[in-house]
Design an enzyme around this catalytic site. Sequence first.
Site, short mmCIF file in Angstrom:
data_model
loop_
_atom_site.label_atom_id
_atom_site.label_comp_id
_atom_site.label_asym_id
_atom_site.label_seq_id
_atom_site.Cartn_x
_atom_site.Cartn_y
_atom_site.Cartn_z
N ASP A 126 -4.06 -0.14 10.18
CA ASP A 126 -4.94 0.89 10.63
C ASP A 126 -6.29 0.42 10.13
O ASP A 126 -6.39 -0.45 9.08
CB ASP A 126 -4.65 2.20 10.48
CG ASP A 126 -4.29 2.64 9.15
OD1 ASP A 126 -4.43 1.79 8.05
OD2 ASP A 126 -3.76 3.63 8.90
N ASP A 149 -7.71 2.04 7.48
CA ASP A 149 -7.68 2.23 5.89
C ASP A 149 -6.76 0.99 5.41
O ASP A 149 -7.07 0.52 4.34
CB ASP A 149 -6.78 3.49 5.68
CG ASP A 149 -7.84 4.72 5.66
OD1 ASP A 149 -8.88 4.66 5.67
OD2 ASP A 149 -7.20 5.96 5.75
N GLU A 182 0.73 -1.07 -0.07
CA GLU A 182 -0.09 -0.01 0.06
C GLU A 182 0.93 1.36 -0.11
O GLU A 182 1.63 1.45 0.96
CB GLU A 182 -0.79 -0.26 1.42
CG GLU A 182 -1.50 1.39 1.57
CD GLU A 182 -2.04 1.40 3.11
OE1 GLU A 182 -2.68 2.47 3.35
OE2 GLU A 182 -2.14 0.43 3.68
N ASP A 209 -1.37 -0.96 5.75
CA ASP A 209 -0.99 -0.46 7.18
C ASP A 209 -1.86 -1.22 8.14
O ASP A 209 -2.84 -1.63 7.83
CB ASP A 209 -1.43 0.80 7.15
CG ASP A 209 -0.25 1.95 6.42
OD1 ASP A 209 0.73 1.30 6.07
OD2 ASP A 209 -0.84 3.08 5.94
#
Length: 635
Positions: A502, A504, A427, A500
């Site tokens: 998180d 997102d 990403e 990541d």
Amino acid sequence: MAANQDSSYDVDKIQVLEDIDAVRKRPGMYIGSTGPDGLLQMIYEVVDNSVDEALAGFCTTIEIVIHEDKRITVRDDGRGIPVGIHPEAGVSTVELVLTTLHAGGKFDEGGYKVSGGLHGVGVSAVNALSEHFVVEVRWRDGKVYRQEFCRGRKTTELEVVGESNETGTTITFLPDREIFDEIHYNFSKLSHRLQELAYLNAGLTIQFDNRLTGVKRAFHAEGGIAAFVQELATGKEPLHEGPIYLAESRGSQSVEVAMLFTDAMEEEVFTFANNINTREGGTHLTGFRAALTKVLNDYAREKRILRQEDEALPGEAIREGLVAIVSVKLQQPEFEGQTKAKLGSPGIRAFVEEVVREQLGQYLAKNPSVGRAIIENSLSAHRARLAAAKARKLVRRKEALFGGGLPGKLADCTSGSPEESELFIVEGDSAGGSAKQGRDRNFQAILPLRGKVLNVEKARLGKLLDNQELRAIITALGTGIRDQFNLDGLRYHKVIIMADADVDGSHIRTLLLTFFFRNLRPLIERGHVYIAKAPLYLAQRGQVRRYLYSDEELEAYQAEEDGKYIVRRFKGLGEMNPEELWETTMNPETRILRQVTIRDALEADEVFTTLMGTDVPRRRDFIRENAHRVVALDI
């Protein structure tokens, strides 16, 4: 009281085969595991008894309640467990059924002609593994009987506690915390199974009340498996209006087939035997495929669409775009293996083949436009396999997939052996840059993605191929997609999604997994797809560094440390330098990878449709029911 009452299901229909002393010592032998799957299996065992009553024609409604204290209640309006004294055992039949393995009405033809749970250990095993178990029977004499148990042993006698003008059985149980370390139910998997049962038993109502989350659902499908097929075909363009439905019952066996031909490239045929999902097919699937191929070839020759006597459409071409359910019900089915994933009953093949051949032939005679549409689609698929230049869709797709060389943003590895190579789908350009610098270029390739990729659940194939990021993945892998997929072309043994840690990042992982599941499913089925687990924190005390992967790990670290330390939170992979990214996420000696697997294609299909589709209330309920799993989710 449900209709069609039959007094032949009584105490003399219960047979005793062996004791249950081993259940608590080896629970995995009876419910599979002592984790979440085992907890669900306990619910399934009780629900399946109620469904067997529906199969026998004596139950119309089943209610399942998950209480705030995690007790489970299953209530049906069937005939009720017989309450009389069993002539062989000398105890009430209720007690016998609930405390003795292999004691049930499924071994005697007068009890159940058709049943999914043929081993007879289900409800007694549930009782043995429950710290509290209560049964209430509304019997034909107008009385309500009740008995309580603890860990498989009775704590009260069977007694009359009331009156009722209905019949049925209600069972409430609390899984034993001596057996199960944690009691967490997989609500999405349970909902999927309940909906599946409603589809497979047309007219049956299954009510689900999840009081832990405040979500209520009612599953009811008058259309049965035809409605099931319609649901599975959502998002595909049908070649004809409404599913083709075929059904036949003869004695103790029956078959139902629902099928819808679409313009999709993949085949989706799911099979069931006595409500059991036979994921690996079996004799009923073999019979269905043989009849389908013969009927459509005969029809094509009759209509002179195929002009040569020796010309024939292969089954694969005929089934392209087919969405179908094949459900059989039979007495004493034979399954291959303990998982019941494949039906082995030899007689059912000829039965299914005969029914499909006769009824589909009649249907096509009455609906020639449907027959022609199916044949033309099959011919197109067949010709595309023989010469892609003659099928415009497949030509466009092939040009999109294989035109040009490898994507420019791909930093390939130097190893020429796919068995030794890994592809990291990363990403973001900044994280991709760190990964390129930190990798071992001998066997690790890096493909950075810019932002969130296309949600393929809502997109047609043309839009998918227009997406630059997805096209880069397809080209880098070298396998093609859907019916053009060829595992021999795979350039990397491991395909690793690195995003990541998180929200997102989770969304990007979900988008990519949706893409892989819908278009490159064999990669998942063969074990080539992985998820890299990135750290959330770096804790450092002096020169000692420690990476932490969750808030819980951070709390545990803080509790055990009594000196000075500093904690750094990574906002994303792009904040990590190449050495940190290698050490935590890419080094085979220290990294954490999670292999992506598919246990149930139907369930996975439903989850992706729920999460990535357009039904917002359905997605909201899914999130409410599964929010508790996010903290503990280990990906």
